[in-house]
Design a protein around this motif. Sequence first.
Motif, PDB file in Angstrom:
ATOM      1  N   SER A  78       0.828  -1.202   0.000  1.00 43.07           N
ATOM      2  CA  SER A  78       0.000   0.000   0.000  1.00 43.07           C
ATOM      3  C   SER A  78       0.866   1.257   0.000  1.00 43.07           C
ATOM      4  N   LYS A  79       0.265   2.357  -0.394  1.00 42.11           N
ATOM      5  CA  LYS A  79       0.967   3.637  -0.396  1.00 42.11           C
ATOM      6  C   LYS A  79       1.486   3.949   0.999  1.00 42.11           C
ATOM      7  N   GLU A  80       0.700   3.639   2.015  1.00 43.28           N
ATOM      8  CA  GLU A  80       1.080   3.940   3.402  1.00 43.28           C
ATOM      9  C   GLU A  80       2.313   3.141   3.827  1.00 43.28           C
ATOM     10  N   ILE A  81       2.366   1.864   3.444  1.00 39.43           N
ATOM     11  CA  ILE A  81       3.512   1.028   3.803  1.00 39.43           C
ATOM     12  C   ILE A  81       4.769   1.514   3.088  1.00 39.43           C
ATOM     13  N   GLN A  83       5.426   4.510   1.978  1.00 38.10           N
ATOM     14  CA  GLN A  83       5.847   5.791   2.559  1.00 38.10           C
ATOM     15  C   GLN A  83       6.510   5.577   3.921  1.00 38.10           C
ATOM     16  N   LYS A  84       5.987   4.620   4.691  1.00 37.61           N
ATOM     17  CA  LYS A  84       6.630   4.328   5.979  1.00 37.61           C
ATOM     18  C   LYS A  84       8.028   3.760   5.756  1.00 37.61           C
TER      19      LYS A  84
END
Length: 425
Positions: A78-81, A83-84
Amino acid sequence: MSLMRFTNTLLAKASYHRIGRFFSTIKTNHEPQFPGATSHYIETPKLTMPTEMTPIPIYRVIDSAGAILDSSQDPNLSKEIIQKMFRDMVLLNTMDKILYESQRQGRISFYMTNYGEEASHIGSAAALEQRDLIYGQYREAGVLVWRGFKISQFIDQCYGNVDDAGRGKQMPVHYGSKELNFVTISSPLATQMPQAVGAAYAIKRKNNDTCVACYFGEGAASEGDAHAAFNFAATLDCPVILFCRNNGFAISTPSCEQYKGDGIAGRGPAYGIATIRVDGTDIFAVYNATKLAREYVLKNNKPVLIEAMSYRISHHSTSDDSSAYRSADEVEIWNSERHPISRLKNYMISKGIFNESEENTFVNNVRKKVLKQISESEKKLKPNWKEMFEDVYHDMPNHLKEQMKELEEHIATHRDAYPLKNFKN
């Protein structure tokens, strides 16, 4: 009637045709039956040369420009993963720069950076579960960053103050966290490897849905403990991921002088361990390889060896000057064109999920947090000096009690010679 007489009677009554048919069913086994190896016979002597062995390939997912080479290998995170992953690598890199300078200013005694190896930390940590037990060496700070170790915890440990979980008993960068299932780092090379295998064996006996990940460098793989760990992991069928960070140098000794043969990965099959070699600067390749390894060790209760190929951009530590044994041009190539952070950044740009302004703000905020924490950490008191005698034994033995009393009397007599105001109580 004896067995011999019975057999002779049968043979006497049997026709030659029947006897021939009976003996034709008995096959001579021409394959070796030695218990020590599974192989086959040859009739002429032949030396097996290292050059005849096919090198284990290096698995990768994205190229230096950040392009996915095979769509089937895209982990589809995912985009969130993603970015993290990127921000954790940037946080680690930023914190390294400031703490390195802190040591150069004499504010802490020692430091080791993680430049160029951020992807091997973050990529592998992201593929593991939080309950998995980690045994690190001393260049796996990114694993702790991913798991939630705070900036204050990193810096308090480096300053060895009252809020350091290790109570100032360890050198800087020797982190540990019971809450995050990260066993405290110890300085001697490779001691964590047989310990990790033993822990994995204990976990296996409890039938837990948990594995052990043990990180080590290619230099540590030259230690006897490494070979013992490989052999025990294989023969005891332990659910352990043996993760080698091959960054090219064991302090000042390049890998070409450390070993011959096919690196560290080549040792895996020789010990009977499933093995994969991966591009350690490719965070998606590291993620996929570690995820595959974790699935394998839990399903089969057997070990996996991962060799992550990377490059140590920094000096080995603040006690080292790498310009004495490698060129600045070589380092610059890895620090720019082949840097794992740049590689992931290029991928994010291609996917339209990178915002330069937001990332600059993030870096500035990290810098402010680290500098603020350094200011706070260096003002904190050191632990009580008596703690140097504690936490080794459950009940302090008499000889330590005597030593503590002797030191207490000495300090009472020479109070002016010691900075007691810097210590708790």
